[in-house]
Motif scaffolding. Structure first.
Motif, short mmCIF file in Angstrom:
data_model
loop_
_atom_site.label_atom_id
_atom_site.label_comp_id
_atom_site.label_asym_id
_atom_site.label_seq_id
_atom_site.Cartn_x
_atom_site.Cartn_y
_atom_site.Cartn_z
N TRP A 340 5.79 -12.51 71.96
CA TRP A 340 6.51 -11.30 72.30
C TRP A 340 7.64 -11.06 71.30
O TRP A 340 8.33 -12.00 70.90
CB TRP A 340 7.10 -11.40 73.70
N TYR A 341 7.85 -9.79 70.95
CA TYR A 341 8.89 -9.42 69.99
C TYR A 341 9.78 -8.34 70.59
O TYR A 341 9.30 -7.41 71.23
CB TYR A 341 8.27 -8.91 68.69
N PHE A 342 11.06 -8.49 70.34
CA PHE A 342 12.03 -7.46 70.71
C PHE A 342 12.20 -6.51 69.53
O PHE A 342 12.36 -6.95 68.38
CB PHE A 342 13.37 -8.10 71.06
N ILE A 343 12.14 -5.20 69.82
CA ILE A 343 12.35 -4.20 68.79
C ILE A 343 13.80 -3.75 68.87
O ILE A 343 14.27 -3.28 69.91
CB ILE A 343 11.41 -2.98 68.98
N GLU A 344 14.53 -3.88 67.78
CA GLU A 344 15.96 -3.61 67.75
C GLU A 344 16.30 -2.27 68.39
O GLU A 344 15.74 -1.22 68.04
CB GLU A 344 16.46 -3.64 66.30
N THR A 345 17.25 -2.28 69.33
CA THR A 345 17.58 -1.08 70.11
C THR A 345 18.10 0.05 69.23
O THR A 345 17.72 1.22 69.42
CB THR A 345 18.63 -1.42 71.19
N ASP A 346 18.97 -0.26 68.29
CA ASP A 346 19.50 0.79 67.41
C ASP A 346 18.37 1.45 66.63
O ASP A 346 18.42 2.66 66.35
CB ASP A 346 20.53 0.21 66.44
N PHE A 347 17.38 0.67 66.27
CA PHE A 347 16.24 1.22 65.55
C PHE A 347 15.45 2.18 66.43
O PHE A 347 15.02 3.25 66.00
CB PHE A 347 15.35 0.07 65.06
N ILE A 348 15.27 1.82 67.71
CA ILE A 348 14.58 2.69 68.67
C ILE A 348 15.36 4.00 68.85
O ILE A 348 14.79 5.09 68.87
CB ILE A 348 14.42 2.00 70.03
N ILE A 349 16.69 3.89 68.98
CA ILE A 349 17.52 5.08 69.14
C ILE A 349 17.39 5.99 67.92
O ILE A 349 17.28 7.22 68.04
CB ILE A 349 18.99 4.68 69.37
N ASN A 350 17.38 5.39 66.74
CA ASN A 350 17.26 6.18 65.51
C ASN A 350 15.91 6.91 65.46
O ASN A 350 15.83 8.06 65.00
CB ASN A 350 17.39 5.26 64.29
N LEU A 351 14.85 6.26 65.95
CA LEU A 351 13.55 6.91 65.98
C LEU A 351 13.60 8.18 66.83
O LEU A 351 13.09 9.24 66.42
CB LEU A 351 12.49 5.96 66.55
#
Length: 534
Positions: A340-351
């Motif tokens: 399992w991998y966590f996707i960086e939250t700031d990166f998700i917000i930027n998307l």
């Protein structure tokens, strides 16, 4: 000087040893005597299968006696209250999938590697399970390998080590296991492994390769239990959500003749030509299982790849073969190859910030879908709108080149020639193809006169359209046929589809091409369809 030999090394998790790390049905033999150089406390298991006749001998009627043999070994070494396993031959398949630290090889490599002397990378694009190996003829820095840390997972890396480790080994390769060459004799291998575990436990890679932190492994047991619960719930939905995919979890030679079978609940005559969740579910139903209640079943159930002689080529647990996106407590996670991998939250917000603006709420003629097939939907749109031309399955590629479809539907809209690309599904692999199609067609039309001439012929030299083709004045619309909530905009797409879309949007914007996306409501019950349209 002693000869240098290659070692493939796994680090077992703290709760595993030789007593529980091997598969229950393993065919290895424990050697209890006659091993002179084995370190104290170590165990050796060997694979000593009898010789067999290769299938092609009788096929061609070869008269000469020909036999093939398979030998191998596993050596368990006790290292500082942990166990390290050295594998020889193909015996690593005898280890339980969940018994070893999946980041041992890669993390140790990233800690030990000289960042200016990388020779090879293996990467995975989870959006479509695409695997790629990039090699450099000379030692190079990471930017040579075009590794986009915001959309790929680094699976393996090879290169030369930093000077401080040069006395231990010169080169290193890390994935799930660690591969190094050493001229040490048997009595020195334990010390080498001690050093390797110490390197693994360092955090040097965070400084050396900071750009590889947008996607990081999940290690918290409580969180892992919650993620596995999400996986169970997703699988037991029928059909499975588009965020859940079954795939072969490593680079595979698809030129090999193969078939797929499943095991874990007893033998079955069912076999399949490729890997689909639907096939696995059919196997379970064949065994009287309608739902999976324990995630451990995914570890004991196997995806088996066999050749025409029913000889096993590869075998993986179902759990290791899943690709899955899910969201827990507002955070995004991805399952890939059993980890399992966590996707960086700031990166998700930027998307979301970058993408939500291209999603439109209404469209003048891309209305809800009442058709099972994409081509039928495209034809229905064209029949309802005389100003629209359907170009589904047409090609503008120059003679002798791979077919490039200009779009599915073409029409004039807001003083642009709009190219609409339509796809049923929000499955990552399908959307990746859709998004790339939009970029490829525009690039070809902008750069190749033969492609432009072919498009003119396809639109039957429609007078109102020709000036737009000559000027290259295009816009692109992606029509996604789905039941997903359009109010969520980009968040209705799997995470790696969003990453793929952002890459596409940026490419189109550099060409000054307006781009939009629209969710077409899918009014068709697809539960009992064999598979989605490509």
């Amino acid at each position: 000087m002693a000869k240098s030999r290659g070692f493939s090394i796994y680090l077992l998790k703290s709760t595993f040893s030789n007593e529980n790390a091997l598969k229950e049905d393993h065919s290895l033999e424990l050697l209890s005597e006659g091993v002179i150089n084995l370190p104290d406390g170590a165990f050796m298991y060997i694979a000593d299968r009898p010789s067999s006749v290769p299938w092609w001998k009788n096929y061609w009627g070869v008269q000469k006696d020909l036999y093939q043999m398979q030998k191998g070994a596993l050596v368990f070494l006790p290292i500082n209250n942990r166990w390290v396993v050295l594998t020889f031959g193909m015996t690593y398949h005898q280890l339980n999938d969940n018994c070893y630290e999946y980041d041992f090889g890669l993390r140790t490599t990233l800690n030990a590697l000289d960042p200016t002397k990388i020779k090879s990378t293996d990467i995975l694009q989870p959006e479509n399970a695409k695997r790629q190996r990039v090699q450099s003829p000379t030692a190079s820095e990471l930017n040579f390998f075009d590794l986009r840390s915001d959309e790929t997972i680094l699976k393996k890396m090879t290169g030369a080590v930093k000077d401080e480790y040069a006395d231990l080994f010169k080169n290193i390769t890390g994935g799930n296991s660690l591969k190094v060459s050493s001229n040490l004799q048997a009595d020195g291998i334990s010390d080498l492994c001690i050093n390797l575990v110490e390197i693994y436990e360092k955090d040097d890679y965070k400084t050396t390769f900071p750009e590889l932190q947008n996607i990081v492994p999940v290690k918290d047991p409580a969180l892992l239990d919650l993620l596995k619960k999400n996986l169970i719930e997703a699988f037991n939905r029928n059909p499975a959500p588009v965020e859940l995919v079954l795939s072969i979890p490593e680079l595979f030679d698809y030129s090999t003749d193969y078939k797929i079978k499943f095991s874990g609940e007893g033998r079955s005559n069912l076999e399949f030509t490729d890997v689909y969740i639907k096939g696995y579910r059919e196997y379970l139903l064949d065994k009287g299982i309608e739902e999976v209640e324990d995630v451990e079943k995914f570890n004991t159930h196997k995806l088996r790849i066999l050749d025409d002689n029913e000889i096993l080529i590869k075998e993986y647990s179902i759990y290791k073969s899943f690709l899955f996106d899910c969201e827990v407590e507002g955070k995004t996670y991805h399952l890939c190859e059993g980890e399992w991998y966590f996707i960086e939250t700031d990166f998700i917000i930027n998307l979301s910030t970058e993408l939500d603006s291209i999603f439109i709420d209404n469209h003048s003629f891309l209305l809800q879908c009442e058709d099972k097939r994409e081509d039928d939907y495209n034809i229905s749109v064209k029949n309802s709108n005389p100003n629209i031309i359907c170009l589904d399955k047409k090609s503008i590629s120059p003679n002798g080149q791979y077919q490039v479809e200009p779009c599915d539907l073409i029409y004039i809209n807001n003083n642009y020639l709009e190219l609409a690309h339509v796809k049923i599904s929000t499955r990552s692999s399908s959307l990746s193809h859709l998004f790339n199609q939009g970029v490829n067609s525009v690039q070809l039309l902008r750069s190749n006169n033969q492609a432009k001439d072919k498009l003119k012929e396809l639109v039957e030299n429609e007078v109102t359209i020709l000036p737009f083709i000559d000027e290259g004045k295009y816009s692109v619309t992606y029509g996604i046929i789905t039941k997903n909530d359009k109010a969520k905009k980009s968040k209705s797409l799997p995470i790696f589809s969003r990453i793929s879309l952002l890459r596409t949007v940026n490419a189109l914007r550099t060409m000054n091409i307006p781009v939009s996306a629209y969710y077409i409501f899918d009014n068709v019950d697809r539960k009992n369809l064999n598979q989605e349209e490509d």
